[in-house]
Design an enzyme around this catalytic site. Structure first.
Site, PDB file in Angstrom:
ATOM      1  N   CYS A 122      41.202  27.300  47.423  1.00 46.41           N
ATOM      2  CA  CYS A 122      42.455  28.009  47.646  1.00 46.41           C
ATOM      3  C   CYS A 122      42.348  29.473  47.214  1.00 46.41           C
ATOM      4  CB  CYS A 122      43.594  27.301  46.928  1.00 46.41           C
ATOM      5  SG  CYS A 122      43.929  25.668  47.628  1.00 46.41           S
ATOM      6  N   GLU A 152      48.489  25.629  48.718  1.00 47.55           N
ATOM      7  CA  GLU A 152      48.238  27.049  48.957  1.00 47.55           C
ATOM      8  C   GLU A 152      47.704  27.292  50.375  1.00 47.55           C
ATOM      9  OE1 GLU A 152      47.302  26.166  44.566  1.00 47.55           O
ATOM     10  OE2 GLU A 152      47.050  25.162  46.494  1.00 47.55           O
ATOM     11  N   CYS A 204      42.654  26.117  43.121  1.00 49.61           N
ATOM     12  CA  CYS A 204      41.265  25.678  43.024  1.00 49.61           C
ATOM     13  C   CYS A 204      40.375  26.733  43.684  1.00 49.61           C
ATOM     14  CB  CYS A 204      41.102  24.321  43.707  1.00 49.61           C
ATOM     15  SG  CYS A 204      41.150  24.396  45.518  1.00 49.61           S
ATOM     16  N   HIS A 216      45.671  21.641  50.912  1.00 52.77           N
ATOM     17  CA  HIS A 216      46.257  21.951  49.617  1.00 52.77           C
ATOM     18  C   HIS A 216      47.497  22.808  49.855  1.00 52.77           C
ATOM     19  CE1 HIS A 216      42.357  21.390  47.040  1.00 52.77           C
ATOM     20  NE2 HIS A 216      42.503  20.441  47.954  1.00 52.77           N
TER      21      HIS A 216
END
Length: 155
Positions: A85, A54, A82, A52
């Site tokens: 993250c 992040e 999320c 992801h």
């Protein structure tokens, strides 16, 4: 300062989405207004479900600074992180998270984290992925050894 750094995360989300690197997400890690690292969603391009935006930005920042401790840093994200993250930001000791889109906007685009939020609130035995707790003396011994290890790096 927040506006400019958040705008950079949004720009990354747009640019990298258009190159088919992954989903429409971008992130920037900064300290004292200075960009340390940038990341974008690379799940599809790297075949990595943890890539992801992040996570990518946090990994790059830690590598650049030579430490896992990103205290004093802010994570700028094009969309609310999320649970994975957010957890990574917590363990990295990120001080603040500034984000643009909320989780509802992500859900409307097909990135619905509601199940993850719900699952984490449940006891382990009630989650959708079967969780099997199998206590083991050797595993406890490793934890006990860690507690007394004189040269451990606490994190």
């Amino acid at each position: 300062m927040d506006d400019a750094l958040l705008a950079r995360a949004i720009t990354l989300s747009r640019e990298k989405m258009r190159t088919v690197a992954g989903g429409p997400f971008g992130a920037v890690v900064a300290r004292d207004g200075q960009v340390i690292a940038e990341g974008w969603n690379m799940v599809a391009s790297e075949n990595d479900p943890t890539a992801h935006a992040e996570i990518v930005a946090l990994r790059r920042a830690a590598r650049k600074l030579g430490t896992f401790d990103l205290s004093g840093c802010t994570l700028y994200a094009s969309t609310e992180p999320c649970p994975m993250c957010y957890g990574a930001a917590h363990w990295a000791r990120i001080e603040r998270i500034v984000y643009a889109n909320d989780r509802q906007a992500a859900a409307e685009a097909g990135f619905d984290d509601a199940l993850l939020h719900e699952q984490m609130a449940l006891p382990a035995h009630a989650r959708a992925i079967e969780m099997v707790h199998t206590p083991h003396e050797d595993a406890l011994a490793v934890i006990a050894e860690w507690r007394t290890k004189p040269d451990k790096v606490s994190y």
